[in-house]
Design an enzyme around this catalytic site. Structure first.
Site, short mmCIF file in Angstrom:
data_model
loop_
_atom_site.label_atom_id
_atom_site.label_comp_id
_atom_site.label_asym_id
_atom_site.label_seq_id
_atom_site.Cartn_x
_atom_site.Cartn_y
_atom_site.Cartn_z
N SER A 49 0.80 -1.23 0.00
CA SER A 49 0.00 0.00 0.00
C SER A 49 0.83 1.28 0.00
CB SER A 49 -0.97 0.01 1.19
OG SER A 49 -2.09 -0.80 0.92
N LYS A 52 0.00 3.72 -2.65
CA LYS A 52 -1.01 4.77 -2.54
C LYS A 52 -0.39 6.16 -2.36
CE LYS A 52 -4.72 1.76 -0.83
NZ LYS A 52 -4.09 0.49 -0.44
N SER A 109 -6.39 3.39 4.04
CA SER A 109 -5.73 2.62 3.00
C SER A 109 -6.74 1.80 2.22
CB SER A 109 -4.65 1.69 3.60
OG SER A 109 -3.76 1.25 2.60
#
Length: 343
Positions: A49, A52, A109
């Site tokens: 993640s 992101k 997230s």
């Protein structure tokens, strides 16, 4: 609070110094890129993640060029809805503002929010990913390739600690006006309160970002930032075996940086771009069998054992709450219990 957080940092540092590090790491000054510590900074790794951060960078860019607005509502497509957790889980056809989706992307997230934003900006997820890769090249992230906007498992999705450092510097420098988003410990959506996975925001003095990530093959990753005395440091930590180890190693690196910055200035001028290339393998290493995750390999993370002081504090808190409740005539009623659960 400052004393407490400093004590925690020292405890973390001492704990980390006695344990083996799992994967790549890079500690640097976010303003000038000066490297304070580097280990396997060019080893390919799955970002999970941390992807992101790039997605957010492109959202900030779209806001700057008025391609989208914070108040604009974007829909939950079937593609977004189909993403696995972590996610908001809204039904197909529902709409939320870009502002809320952006907060969900960074704080929660949320994988569905990542796709919603990608589709709103790029027209399709695929087109958005092409923009991610073009931006990566522009920022000098030559060892990075993206295939999705959220970081869910994909063999081709790779990066390095050095490239993530370049991305971190870019997002903090180019969009400093959005910095408060990275510091949010939680967010509200309807009646739901969603908390960040970045525990350092609650435990480390000066912590102000940035993003965590985890998939089985990458282990527990984090880009952690903190500011003290007007100096902001950033630590990229990849491949830790538990979420606790991730926070522990990042806090230890940051503490090392703040305490030794002057010495580093005297003896090294290396920056994120100029630090020598580290030895590396051609493909990302997998730590799937080593991470403490039941979903990956059946292992479970050990729960922290509370100290005697913590036990006494919790007992005192329970006793106080019980005494307060006893003073209220309506305490314990069925209707009150139902109301508490609904909120």
């Amino acid at each position: 609070m400052v004393v407490r957080k400093t004590a925690i940092a020292l405890a973390l540092m001492l704990g980390w110094m006695g344990s083996a590090a799992a994967g790549p790491a890079l500690l640097f000054d976010a303003a000038n890129g000066r490297v304070l510590y580097a280990e396997e900074q060019d080893q390919p790794w799955h970002p999970a993640s941390l992807t992101k951060i790039m997605t957010a960078y492109l959202v900030f860019e779209a806001l700057k060029t008025n391609t989208i607005t914070l108040e604009q509502k974007i829909p939950v497509s079937a593609n977004a809805h189909a993403q696995p957790p972590s996610k908001l889980g809204l039904p197909v056809g529902a709409e939320i503002t870009v502002n809320l989706a952006l907060k969900a992307l960074i704080v929660k997230s949320a994988n569905d929010a990542a796709v919603m934003l990608a589709e709103a900006i790029g027209g399709s997820e695929e087109a958005f990913v092409r923009s991610m890769n073009a931006t990566a090249l522009r920022l000098g992230m030559t060892q990075t390739r993206f295939v999705n906007p959220h970081g869910l498992p994909a063999p081709e999705q790779v990066t390095t600690a050095r490239d993530l450092a370049r991305l971190t510097r870019a997002v903090l420098t180019d969009y400093s006006d959005r910095s408060e988003l990275w510091t949010m410990p939680d967010m509200q959506i309807g009646r739901r309160r969603l908390r960040t996975h970045n525990g350092l925001l609650r435990t480390y003095e000066g912590a102000d970002g940035l993003k965590t990530g985890f998939i089985c093959d990458s282990g527990f990753n984090v880009v952690a930032t903190a500011t003290r005395d007007n100096r902001r440091l950033a630590a990229v930590v990849l491949g830790e075996y538990t979420s606790r180890d991730r926070s522990l190693r990042a806090a230890s690196l940051l503490e090392h940086g703040f305490r030794n910055y002057g010495w580093k200035e005297l003896f090294s001028n290396a920056t994120v771009d100029s630090v020598p290339v580290s030895a590396e393998t051609s493909t990302p290493r997998s730590v799937r069998e080593l991470v403490m995750s039941f979903a990956c390999n059946g292992k479970r993370q050990a729960r922290a054992v509370p100290t005697k002081g913590q036990k006494k504090a919790r007992a005192k808190k329970r006793a106080t709450a019980k005494a307060d409740a006893a003073k209220r005539p309506e305490a314990g009623s069925a209707s009150e219990t139902a109301a508490a659960k609904s909120n």
